[in-house]
Design an enzyme around this catalytic site. Structure first.
Site, PDB file in Angstrom:
ATOM      1  N   ASP A  10       0.857  -1.181   0.000  1.00 17.52           N
ATOM      2  CA  ASP A  10       0.000   0.000   0.000  1.00 17.52           C
ATOM      3  C   ASP A  10       0.898   1.237   0.000  1.00 17.52           C
ATOM      4  O   ASP A  10       1.710   1.415   0.924  1.00 17.52           O
ATOM      5  CB  ASP A  10      -0.867  -0.058   1.263  1.00 17.52           C
ATOM      6  CG  ASP A  10      -1.815   1.105   1.405  1.00 17.52           C
ATOM      7  OD1 ASP A  10      -1.644   2.142   0.737  1.00 17.52           O
ATOM      8  OD2 ASP A  10      -2.739   0.984   2.238  1.00 17.52           O
ATOM      9  N   VAL A  33      -5.478   5.485  -6.314  1.00 16.53           N
ATOM     10  CA  VAL A  33      -4.324   5.949  -5.536  1.00 16.53           C
ATOM     11  C   VAL A  33      -4.599   7.332  -4.954  1.00 16.53           C
ATOM     12  O   VAL A  33      -4.305   7.589  -3.786  1.00 16.53           O
ATOM     13  CB  VAL A  33      -3.043   5.969  -6.416  1.00 16.53           C
ATOM     14  CG1 VAL A  33      -1.901   6.668  -5.712  1.00 16.53           C
ATOM     15  CG2 VAL A  33      -2.641   4.551  -6.813  1.00 16.53           C
ATOM     16  N   ASP A  34      -5.166   8.205  -5.760  1.00 14.76           N
ATOM     17  CA  ASP A  34      -5.452   9.573  -5.323  1.00 14.76           C
ATOM     18  C   ASP A  34      -6.363   9.580  -4.095  1.00 14.76           C
ATOM     19  O   ASP A  34      -6.075  10.245  -3.092  1.00 14.76           O
ATOM     20  CB  ASP A  34      -6.102  10.329  -6.482  1.00 14.76           C
ATOM     21  CG  ASP A  34      -6.119  11.840  -6.311  1.00 14.76           C
ATOM     22  OD1 ASP A  34      -5.352  12.378  -5.505  1.00 14.76           O
ATOM     23  OD2 ASP A  34      -6.907  12.488  -7.033  1.00 14.76           O
ATOM     24  N   SER A 118      -1.216   6.064 -14.301  1.00 11.34           N
ATOM     25  CA  SER A 118      -2.153   5.939 -15.426  1.00 11.34           C
ATOM     26  C   SER A 118      -2.599   4.518 -15.740  1.00 11.34           C
ATOM     27  O   SER A 118      -3.396   4.312 -16.657  1.00 11.34           O
ATOM     28  CB  SER A 118      -1.595   6.593 -16.707  1.00 11.34           C
ATOM     29  OG  SER A 118      -1.553   7.990 -16.575  1.00 11.34           O
ATOM     30  N   GLY A 120      -4.365   2.471 -13.859  1.00 12.14           N
ATOM     31  CA  GLY A 120      -5.620   2.082 -13.217  1.00 12.14           C
ATOM     32  C   GLY A 120      -6.809   2.558 -14.037  1.00 12.14           C
ATOM     33  O   GLY A 120      -6.967   2.189 -15.200  1.00 12.14           O
ATOM     34  N   ILE A 121      -7.606   3.427 -13.436  1.00 12.94           N
ATOM     35  CA  ILE A 121      -8.835   3.896 -14.074  1.00 12.94           C
ATOM     36  C   ILE A 121      -8.564   4.654 -15.379  1.00 12.94           C
ATOM     37  O   ILE A 121      -9.422   4.720 -16.248  1.00 12.94           O
ATOM     38  CB  ILE A 121      -9.681   4.741 -13.091  1.00 12.94           C
ATOM     39  CG1 ILE A 121     -11.096   4.892 -13.603  1.00 12.94           C
ATOM     40  CG2 ILE A 121      -9.009   6.069 -12.811  1.00 12.94           C
ATOM     41  CD1 ILE A 121     -12.074   5.388 -12.580  1.00 12.94           C
ATOM     42  N   TYR A 122      -7.365   5.201 -15.549  1.00 12.16           N
ATOM     43  CA  TYR A 122      -7.034   5.918 -16.784  1.00 12.16           C
ATOM     44  C   TYR A 122      -6.739   4.972 -17.943  1.00 12.16           C
ATOM     45  O   TYR A 122      -6.631   5.409 -19.080  1.00 12.16           O
ATOM     46  CB  TYR A 122      -5.865   6.872 -16.558  1.00 12.16           C
ATOM     47  CG  TYR A 122      -6.247   8.188 -15.902  1.00 12.16           C
ATOM     48  CD1 TYR A 122      -7.523   8.430 -15.400  1.00 12.16           C
ATOM     49  CD2 TYR A 122      -5.328   9.208 -15.790  1.00 12.16           C
ATOM     50  CE1 TYR A 122      -7.865   9.628 -14.805  1.00 12.16           C
ATOM     51  CE2 TYR A 122      -5.657  10.413 -15.202  1.00 12.16           C
ATOM     52  CZ  TYR A 122      -6.926  10.629 -14.713  1.00 12.16           C
ATOM     53  OH  TYR A 122      -7.257  11.828 -14.143  1.00 12.16           O
TER      54      TYR A 122
END
Length: 166
Positions: A10, A33-34, A118, A120-122
């Site tokens: 983590d 992450v953000d 970038s 992950g969701i990107y």
């Protein structure tokens, strides 16, 4: 010469001088992450983002805030390109890593933990995101002594390790 290491874990628990946050352009928190970094760092991180980045941060850019309640002293925020939104210029992705190291040098940070920006969701293809990270970190001139790639999960750890060790 900077040491490149890979750990599974983590990013919010890494005991380093600075952690890198895969932020969005608004710099007001988000998911992945953000969201984890903002949750663990507490309101101090968001307050510093608002103060230091009233207009957000451009894609490929890097800037820092306090680490708030994180074990790390600083958070270095980078805005990676969003593959799913058509942002596919790889130089924007690699600039996140080189820019973060430049900010680390300005701060005097000697150990920095990075997520896979970038990927992950990107939606940046993970194999290329890994190669971009490793290439950018290995090609950098920096005073940072350790760049730590933090893999969230065993599969990511194995994939990143294979590229780092090759």
């Amino acid at each position: 010469m900077m040491r490149l290491t890979v750990v599974q874990g983590d990013i919010t628990t890494q005991e380093v001088d600075a952690v890198v946050n895969a932020a969005n352009r608004r710099m007001r928190g988000g998911g992945g992450v953000d969201g984890a970094i903002h949750a663990a760092g507490g309101p101090e991180v968001l307050d510093d983002c608002v103060r230091r980045f009233p207009d957000g941060l451009a894609t490929g850019g890097a800037g820092w805030t306090t680490g708030g309640r994180l074990p790390a002293r600083w958070v270095i925020h980078v805005v990676g390109p969003n593959w799913n939104a058509g942002e596919r210029d790889r130089s924007l992705l690699t600039s996140c890593y080189s820019g973060a190291l430049g900010v680390a040098d300005e701060l005097g940070a000697r150990s920095v933990a990075f997520p896979l920006v970038s990927a992950g969701i990107y939606g940046w293809p993970r194999d290329d995101a890994i190669r971009a990270a490793v290439d950018a970190l290995r090609g950098a001139t920096t005073e940072v002594e350790e760049a730590r790639l933090v893999a969230f999960g065993r599969a990511a750890y194995d994939e990143i390790s294979a590229v780092v060790e090759a």
